[in-house]
Design a protein around this motif. Structure first.
Motif, short mmCIF file in Angstrom:
data_model
loop_
_atom_site.label_atom_id
_atom_site.label_comp_id
_atom_site.label_asym_id
_atom_site.label_seq_id
_atom_site.Cartn_x
_atom_site.Cartn_y
_atom_site.Cartn_z
N LEU A 36 -0.05 7.43 -0.19
CA LEU A 36 0.69 6.38 0.53
C LEU A 36 0.87 5.15 -0.34
O LEU A 36 1.94 4.54 -0.36
CB LEU A 36 -0.04 6.01 1.82
N LEU A 40 4.46 3.94 -1.60
CA LEU A 40 4.98 2.60 -1.30
C LEU A 40 5.46 1.90 -2.56
O LEU A 40 6.53 1.28 -2.58
CB LEU A 40 3.89 1.78 -0.60
N ASN A 118 6.24 11.05 -0.19
CA ASN A 118 6.17 9.91 0.72
C ASN A 118 7.11 8.78 0.30
O ASN A 118 7.55 8.01 1.15
CB ASN A 118 4.73 9.37 0.77
N ILE A 122 9.11 6.67 2.95
CA ILE A 122 8.82 5.24 3.08
C ILE A 122 10.06 4.41 2.75
O ILE A 122 10.33 3.40 3.42
CB ILE A 122 7.64 4.85 2.16
N LEU A 153 6.66 -3.91 6.71
CA LEU A 153 5.71 -2.79 6.73
C LEU A 153 5.31 -2.37 8.14
O LEU A 153 5.29 -1.16 8.43
CB LEU A 153 4.47 -3.14 5.90
N PRO A 154 4.98 -3.30 9.06
CA PRO A 154 4.63 -2.86 10.41
C PRO A 154 5.74 -2.08 11.11
O PRO A 154 5.48 -1.06 11.75
CB PRO A 154 4.33 -4.18 11.14
N PHE A 157 6.34 1.30 9.38
CA PHE A 157 5.27 2.26 9.68
C PHE A 157 5.56 3.00 10.98
O PHE A 157 5.32 4.22 11.08
CB PHE A 157 3.93 1.53 9.79
N LEU A 161 5.93 7.02 10.77
CA LEU A 161 4.73 7.72 11.23
C LEU A 161 4.93 9.20 11.55
O LEU A 161 4.13 10.04 11.10
CB LEU A 161 4.13 7.00 12.44
#
Length: 246
Positions: A36, A40, A118, A122, A153-154, A157, A161
């Motif tokens: 992750l 990122l 990822n 992302i 980011l929040p 996510f 998810l």
């Protein structure tokens, strides 16, 4: 029928294999965490189109996604010792290649593999964040790092998810290839155990049951997290309107 299929062997094998479940989970969790972080970094580099690094990132992601995981494990298992030998030759050190833990080869391979996959997930999640919110935050004097931590980011996510959850499940099953690097986890132990009693089908059936059970647990945990962090529809609507107004 008892000679063809022995159900007792299945129930005997399950506790034997469960002893190595912590190794499987250790590989899964550590590889996902590092994957992750790497994903990122790769996503941010690609979004911001950093010169040189963007081209390098594109090649790495293309190579990882275009080669089998088992081949990557072989490359790690044979390549890291070569790097250590080269380092010894160039710097006059005497690092012992045989002291490198087998788990390191596996973690490096899985982390890079997860990071490559990822990164695209992302990147898509980051770019899905409403630009109006980002501009509003920047107009309030927030720096890019603050906007990234508190807004981008929040929300990203939440979007990423479900896909990351599927990736985690795939990673869990992929750890069955760790025996290539001489790491004894559940699948390697199943091969050893089956080689003793020659009940291969029963032992592998027990292994499948364990993987299945762990996968179900992970799926339920992901669903719980999704419900907990889900953005209410009224908040989404206000956010969308604010972005349109800006």
């Amino acid at each position: 029928m008892g000679k063809i299929f022995d159900i007792k062997t299945v129930w005997t094998a399950i506790p034997q294999l469960l002893q190595y479940l912590p190794v499987t989970l250790e590989i899964t969790v550590l590889s996902m965490v590092f994957g992750l972080i790497l994903g990122l970094l790769l996503a941010i580099i690609k979004i911001n189109r950093v010169p040189v690094l963007t081209q390098i990132t594109t090649v790495i992601v293309s190579f990882v996604r275009g080669t089998p995981l088992i081949v990557q494990l072989y490359l790690s298992y044979t390549g890291i010792p070569l790097l250590l030998k080269y380092y010894n030759y160039e710097h006059g050190t005497n690092l012992n290649v045989n002291e490198v833990p087998a788990l390191l080869f596996v973690l490096v391979t899985f982390a890079i593999n997860e990071g490559a996959y990822n990164s695209e997930n992302i990147r898509a999640a980051l770019q899905s964040v409403n630009k109006g919110q980002i501009e509003a935050a920047q107009s309030l004097g927030m720096t890019y790092s603050q906007v990234l931590r508190q807004i981008i980011l929040p929300e990203a996510f939440v979007v990423a998810l479900p896909t990351l959850g599927n990736t985690l499940i795939g990673l869990l099953k992929g750890t069955s290839l760790a025996f290539v690097c001489a790491v004894v986890e559940m699948t390697a132990q199943a091969k050893i155990f089956a080689g003793v009693n020659y009940r291969y089908f029963e032992v592998y059936l027990a292994l499948a049951i364990i993987y299945w059970g762990v996968t179900i647990i992970i799926e339920q945990l992901i669903h719980l997290i999704e419900k907990k962090i889900a953005i209410p529809e009224n908040v989404k609507l206000r956010s969308r309107k604010a972005g349109d107004w800006l």
